[in-house]
Design an enzyme around this catalytic site. Sequence first.
Site, short mmCIF file in Angstrom:
data_model
loop_
_atom_site.label_atom_id
_atom_site.label_comp_id
_atom_site.label_asym_id
_atom_site.label_seq_id
_atom_site.Cartn_x
_atom_site.Cartn_y
_atom_site.Cartn_z
N PRO A 11 0.79 -1.23 0.00
CA PRO A 11 0.00 0.00 0.00
C PRO A 11 0.82 1.28 0.00
CG PRO A 11 -0.14 -1.11 2.11
CD PRO A 11 0.52 -2.07 1.17
N ASN A 12 0.36 2.21 -0.81
CA ASN A 12 0.88 3.58 -0.93
C ASN A 12 2.20 3.68 -1.69
OD1 ASN A 12 -1.27 4.92 0.53
ND2 ASN A 12 -0.46 3.93 2.35
N ARG A 19 5.28 12.21 -2.86
CA ARG A 19 5.12 12.74 -1.50
C ARG A 19 6.24 12.20 -0.61
NH1 ARG A 19 -0.44 11.43 -2.43
NH2 ARG A 19 -1.49 13.30 -3.13
N TYR A 24 11.40 8.82 1.46
CA TYR A 24 11.44 7.77 0.44
C TYR A 24 12.17 8.16 -0.85
CZ TYR A 24 8.01 5.75 3.59
OH TYR A 24 7.39 5.25 4.70
N ASN A 75 7.93 -5.87 -0.80
CA ASN A 75 7.85 -4.72 0.09
C ASN A 75 6.38 -4.58 0.46
OD1 ASN A 75 7.78 -2.34 1.46
ND2 ASN A 75 9.05 -1.19 0.01
N ALA A 78 3.16 -0.85 4.89
CA ALA A 78 2.63 -0.83 6.27
C ALA A 78 2.10 -2.20 6.70
CB ALA A 78 1.54 0.23 6.39
N HIS A 81 3.95 -4.58 9.20
CA HIS A 81 3.88 -4.45 10.66
C HIS A 81 2.55 -4.93 11.24
CE1 HIS A 81 7.31 -2.10 9.57
NE2 HIS A 81 6.56 -1.20 8.96
N ASP A 88 1.36 -15.81 6.65
CA ASP A 88 0.83 -17.16 6.41
C ASP A 88 0.90 -17.51 4.94
OD1 ASP A 88 0.28 -17.55 9.08
OD2 ASP A 88 -1.87 -17.16 8.93
N GLU A 99 12.38 -9.92 1.84
CA GLU A 99 11.67 -8.73 2.32
C GLU A 99 12.53 -7.49 2.07
OE1 GLU A 99 10.79 -9.00 6.51
OE2 GLU A 99 10.12 -6.90 6.63
N HIS A 101 12.70 -3.10 2.25
CA HIS A 101 12.16 -1.78 2.61
C HIS A 101 13.11 -0.71 2.10
CE1 HIS A 101 9.15 -3.65 5.05
NE2 HIS A 101 10.10 -4.42 5.57
N LEU A 102 12.54 0.33 1.56
CA LEU A 102 13.34 1.46 1.07
C LEU A 102 14.07 2.14 2.21
CD1 LEU A 102 10.49 2.75 -1.20
CD2 LEU A 102 12.71 2.00 -2.07
N SER A 103 13.33 2.40 3.28
CA SER A 103 13.90 3.12 4.42
C SER A 103 14.48 2.13 5.42
CB SER A 103 12.81 3.96 5.10
OG SER A 103 11.78 3.13 5.60
N ARG A 108 13.57 4.27 12.51
CA ARG A 108 12.31 5.02 12.50
C ARG A 108 11.48 4.71 13.76
NH1 ARG A 108 9.58 4.66 6.76
NH2 ARG A 108 8.45 6.44 7.65
N ARG A 112 7.63 0.36 13.65
CA ARG A 112 8.16 -0.18 12.38
C ARG A 112 9.28 -1.21 12.63
NH1 ARG A 112 5.86 3.25 8.47
NH2 ARG A 112 5.56 5.35 9.29
O1 CA2 Z 1 10.61 1.77 3.81
C1 CA2 Z 1 9.74 1.08 3.24
O2 CA2 Z 1 9.89 0.62 2.10
C2 CA2 Z 1 8.40 0.85 3.93
O3 CA2 Z 1 7.95 -0.47 3.59
C3 CA2 Z 1 7.45 1.89 3.37
C4 CA2 Z 1 6.08 1.88 4.04
C5 CA2 Z 1 6.22 1.94 5.57
O4 CA2 Z 1 4.94 1.80 6.15
C6 CA2 Z 1 7.14 0.84 6.08
O5 CA2 Z 1 7.27 0.99 7.47
C7 CA2 Z 1 8.51 0.95 5.44
C8 CA2 Z 1 5.27 3.09 3.60
C9 CA2 Z 1 5.08 3.21 2.12
C10 CA2 Z 1 4.37 4.50 1.84
O6 CA2 Z 1 4.96 5.10 0.72
C11 CA2 Z 1 4.68 6.39 0.49
C12 CA2 Z 1 5.28 6.93 -0.62
C13 CA2 Z 1 5.07 8.26 -0.91
C14 CA2 Z 1 4.24 9.03 -0.12
C15 CA2 Z 1 3.65 8.48 0.98
C16 CA2 Z 1 3.86 7.15 1.29
#
Ligand code: CA2
Length: 146
Positions: A11-12, A19, A24, A75, A78, A81, A88, A99, A101-103, A108, A112
């Site tokens: 998601p997102n 954003r 990110y 990836n 959210a 978590h 499963d 797995e 994650h970008l960040s 953080r 997370r």
């Molecule tokens: O660091 C990552 O890749 C995450 O999976 C990104 C998730 C976050 O919930 C994880 O804790 C770490 C969030 C992705 C949301 O991406 C956005 C991108 C642009 C603007 C807003 C959100």
Amino acid sequence: MVNSVLVINGPNLNLLGTREPEIYGATTLSDIEAITRTHAEALKLDVSFYQSNVEGELVDAIQGAKGTYDGIILNAAAYTHTSIALMDAIKATGVPTIEVHLSNVFAREPFRHHSYISPAAEGVICGFGAQGYILALDALAEIMKK
Ligand code: CA2
């Protein structure tokens, strides 16, 4: 036979580059797909991409990978978590999953720091931005050699 990898984004992540660039970066999901495709070609791997904001659709994508893909890069955003369902699905499918994650989630907020995905994954890559997907491809290529 050419090995194939499914890259799943949760998601997102479709909003990447539009954003929160301070967290990110400015790279879009299409940019990530392009660099991942280029690297997959160099490794002689077939690669497919899927993104959804819906937990059940992500479960379906993981289940559907069995018999078609030799590895998954996930990836789960959210859902990492929160989602026992995704954990499963990975365990049930049995397809080696990395797995990503970008960040650096450990630098953080505490919520997370826990991942439901990690116990089901072969390994975890975080904090390297888009490069993480490349590192995950390298990891899967090694796993597939064994
Ligand atoms: O660091 C990552 O890749 C995450 O999976 C990104 C998730 C976050 O919930 C994880 O804790 C770490 C969030 C992705 C949301 O991406 C956005 C991108 C642009 C603007 C807003 C959100």
